[in-house]
Design a protein around this motif. Structure first.
Motif, PDB file in Angstrom:
ATOM      1  N   GLU A 181       0.864  -1.185   0.000  1.00 29.33           N
ATOM      2  CA  GLU A 181       0.000   0.000   0.000  1.00 29.33           C
ATOM      3  C   GLU A 181       0.901   1.236   0.000  1.00 29.33           C
ATOM      4  N   THR A 182       1.214   1.692  -1.193  1.00 30.68           N
ATOM      5  CA  THR A 182       2.280   2.683  -1.340  1.00 30.68           C
ATOM      6  C   THR A 182       1.783   4.123  -1.263  1.00 30.68           C
ATOM      7  N   ILE A 183       0.500   4.348  -1.429  1.00 27.57           N
ATOM      8  CA  ILE A 183      -0.058   5.697  -1.296  1.00 27.57           C
ATOM      9  C   ILE A 183      -0.501   5.882   0.147  1.00 27.57           C
ATOM     10  N   THR A 184       0.140   6.791   0.846  1.00 32.13           N
ATOM     11  CA  THR A 184      -0.083   6.925   2.285  1.00 32.13           C
ATOM     12  C   THR A 184      -0.844   8.179   2.679  1.00 32.13           C
ATOM     13  N   GLN A 185      -0.929   9.152   1.767  1.00 32.65           N
ATOM     14  CA  GLN A 185      -1.656  10.380   2.076  1.00 32.65           C
ATOM     15  C   GLN A 185      -2.334  10.889   0.816  1.00 32.65           C
ATOM     16  N   VAL A 186      -3.520  11.466   1.012  1.00 34.85           N
ATOM     17  CA  VAL A 186      -4.306  11.997  -0.091  1.00 34.85           C
ATOM     18  C   VAL A 186      -4.783  13.388   0.279  1.00 34.85           C
ATOM     19  N   GLY A 187      -4.671  14.306  -0.652  1.00 38.45           N
ATOM     20  CA  GLY A 187      -5.301  15.607  -0.484  1.00 38.45           C
ATOM     21  C   GLY A 187      -6.660  15.586  -1.167  1.00 38.45           C
ATOM     22  N   VAL A 188      -7.643  16.232  -0.568  1.00 35.59           N
ATOM     23  CA  VAL A 188      -8.975  16.319  -1.159  1.00 35.59           C
ATOM     24  C   VAL A 188      -9.376  17.787  -1.200  1.00 35.59           C
ATOM     25  N   VAL A 189      -9.716  18.265  -2.373  1.00 36.56           N
ATOM     26  CA  VAL A 189     -10.159  19.652  -2.513  1.00 36.56           C
ATOM     27  C   VAL A 189     -11.640  19.734  -2.168  1.00 36.56           C
TER      28      VAL A 189
END
Length: 509
Positions: A147-155
């Protein structure tokens, strides 16, 4: 237990993090945000797929990568908010394959329509659903590897705590539902719950004393009887309790946790046993919702859950059809088919909740289960809600249905009818109720409705209808069609139904 954490930013130009890609989600036939319109138009001039299917474009945006993830049309009568989850999930898979670590999710063109009121949140949860990897893979290879995506920004103007609280619950539900039967044998299922709720306001009690279970949960123990020869398969009841500081209502759940269903003496044949480690999806969904409760700590909603965690094994000690077993409620149950074991487990759990209900304000009872193939045939990928009279009078099923529509966890309502009660009526005075017929539910008329009639009788809830002095609202929730993606019980990814519906209905204001 990691998953992509959220940073909410008001608009694209306010994004300050180390974002290395933008996932643009929406209907590309509509006006695009000006920050991306030229890049998309330029790409469309040489590739007609742009805006028609998810693609990765080189563009002068954060990270130099623009992933276009079209929803398709959103204005037709049958369109719904899941289009945003599907599109965000498709974009997330491209991002992960491309080596993206921290994408920014931009949702645009959300119609001014109530059904899309939570589009940005649903897009984030769809992204997380797509990126989720099984517990076995994470334990064997390491979370950071798979699981390589650890953070997400959401507009958007969103509550990050709410987004992550729901996703934390959905992750618990996926883990418990999808994990193989030895890793999630009853004692280890209970251990996972204890770890998931450690240092939270949720109290975990594991009832695993065999004599106590035999005395207090006789139907459950009939199902688990053949498993007693293997200590690591011994059944248990996991009780989860959250007491709200100023409780005004109480949700009470019975969760079916069959960690593996062989069918028992009515053995599953023809390859139908594969995937039956997911027959614990109901208990998993309840535990998942409770995890969201633990994260949100609602002020006025208390929650009590009992999860029956059992292996329906085969062997010389297996229970068989024609046995008559007295339930916790005192009702004498004639066994019609040992592959209809989940309703036996639920009946004892519901009976305990019924007895306790008077101790709590405004109790509402639910059973949640991957109960019948008929629900999957009749409802397809939708959760089936079957309310009793008091629940119908109070519109509880409507509350869940409406939440499912807005939060991307849809359901459909089925009604309990007199034919259902006649179907399970005793044929002689030797017993009080029949658990099932001896055919598969998929070929039985009203195959997902009549089990609710059985549960009502076997749990003693038939004395708490609208005609009683103390009506108890009760809704049976069958997730056999909605519990895994694509209806593939062996390989499909668990969907975490109905965590989002309950969270949206009771926890989000």
């Amino acid at each position: 237990m990691a998953f992509p954490t959220v940073e909410v930013v008001e608009h694209y130009n306010a994004a300050q993090g180390d974002y290395d890609a933008v996932i643009l989600v929406g209907d590309f036939a509509q006006s695009l945000p000006e920050e991306f319109a030229d890049y998309v138009a330029s790409a469309q001039s040489y590739d007609q797929r742009v805006g028609q299917q998810p693609l990765l474009l080189a563009a002068d945006v954060l990270g130099g990568r623009l992933i276009t993830a079209p929803t398709g049309p959103l204005s037709r009568d049958y369109d719904d908010v899941r289009a945003f989850a599907d599109a965000a999930g498709a974009g997330a898979r491209i991002a992960a394959e491309a080596g993206v670590k921290q994408p920014l999710l931009v949702v645009f063109g959300v119609p001014d329509d109530a059904r899309y009121g939570q589009a940005e949140a649903v897009a984030y949860w769809g992204l997380c659903q797509a990126l989720y990897q099984p517990l076995e893979a994470r334990e064997a290879l390491g979370e950071e590897t798979v699981e390589t995506i650890t953070q997400v920004g959401v507009v958007g103007t969103l509550d990050a705590q709410w987004l992550m609280a729901v996703e934390a619950g959905k992750r618990v539900a996926r883990d418990l539902c999808g994990t193989e039967p030895e890793r999630m044998a009853p004692p280890r299922f209970a251990e996972y719950c204890q770890q998931a709720f450690a240092h939270t306001a949720v109290k975990v009690t594991v009832i695993d004393d065999i004599q106590q279970l035999q005395h207090e949960y006789p139907l459950l123990m009939a199902v688990g009887r053949a498993s007693l020869s293997v200590e690591r398969h011994w059944p248990c009841v996991v009780r989860l309790e959250y007491q709200a500081p100023a409780a005004e209502q109480t949700l009470m759940f019975a969760g079916k946790g069959i960690v593996f269903d062989t069918g028992g003496a009515d053995l599953k044949t023809g390859g139908h046993m594969a995937g039956m480690s997911r027959d614990k999806g109901g208990a998993a969904g309840v535990a998942g919702f409770m995890k969201t409760v633990a994260e949100m700590r609602p002020e006025t909603v208390s929650v009590v859950a009992e999860l029956g965690v059992v292996r329906n094994s085969i062997g010389a000690e297996a229970f068989v059809s024609d046995e008559i077993i007295q339930a916790h409620s005192g009702v004498r149950v004639r066994i019609g088919n040992t592959d209809a074991e989940g309703r036996l487990v639920l009946a004892d759990l519901l009976s305990h909740l019924r007895v306790q209900a008077g101790n709590y304000p405004r109790p509402q009872l639910y059973s949640v289960a991957t109960l019948t193939g008929h629900a999957a045939i009749a409802k397809g990928p939708y959760t089936a809600l079957v309310p009793n009279g008091p629940a119908r009078a109070q519109g509880i099923h409507d509350l869940l249905w409406e939440a499912g529509e807005v939060y991307g966890d849809p359901s459909e309502v089925s009604w309990s009818r007199r034919e259902d009660f006649r179907f399970v009526a005793p044929r002689t005075k030797a017993d009080d109720v029949l658990s099932s017929n001896n055919g598969p539910s998929v070929s039985t008329a009203r195959g997902h409705q009549f089990p609710m009639a059985f549960l009502t009788i076997a749990a003693g809830l038939d004395n708490y209808g609208n005609d009683s002095d103390h009506p108890l609202p009760y809704v049976h929730v069958d997730i056999a069609g909605s519990g895994v993606e694509g209806g593939d019980w062996q390989h499909g990814k668990p969907s975490a139904a109905p965590v989002t519906s309950f969270a949206g209905a009771y926890l989000h204001k």
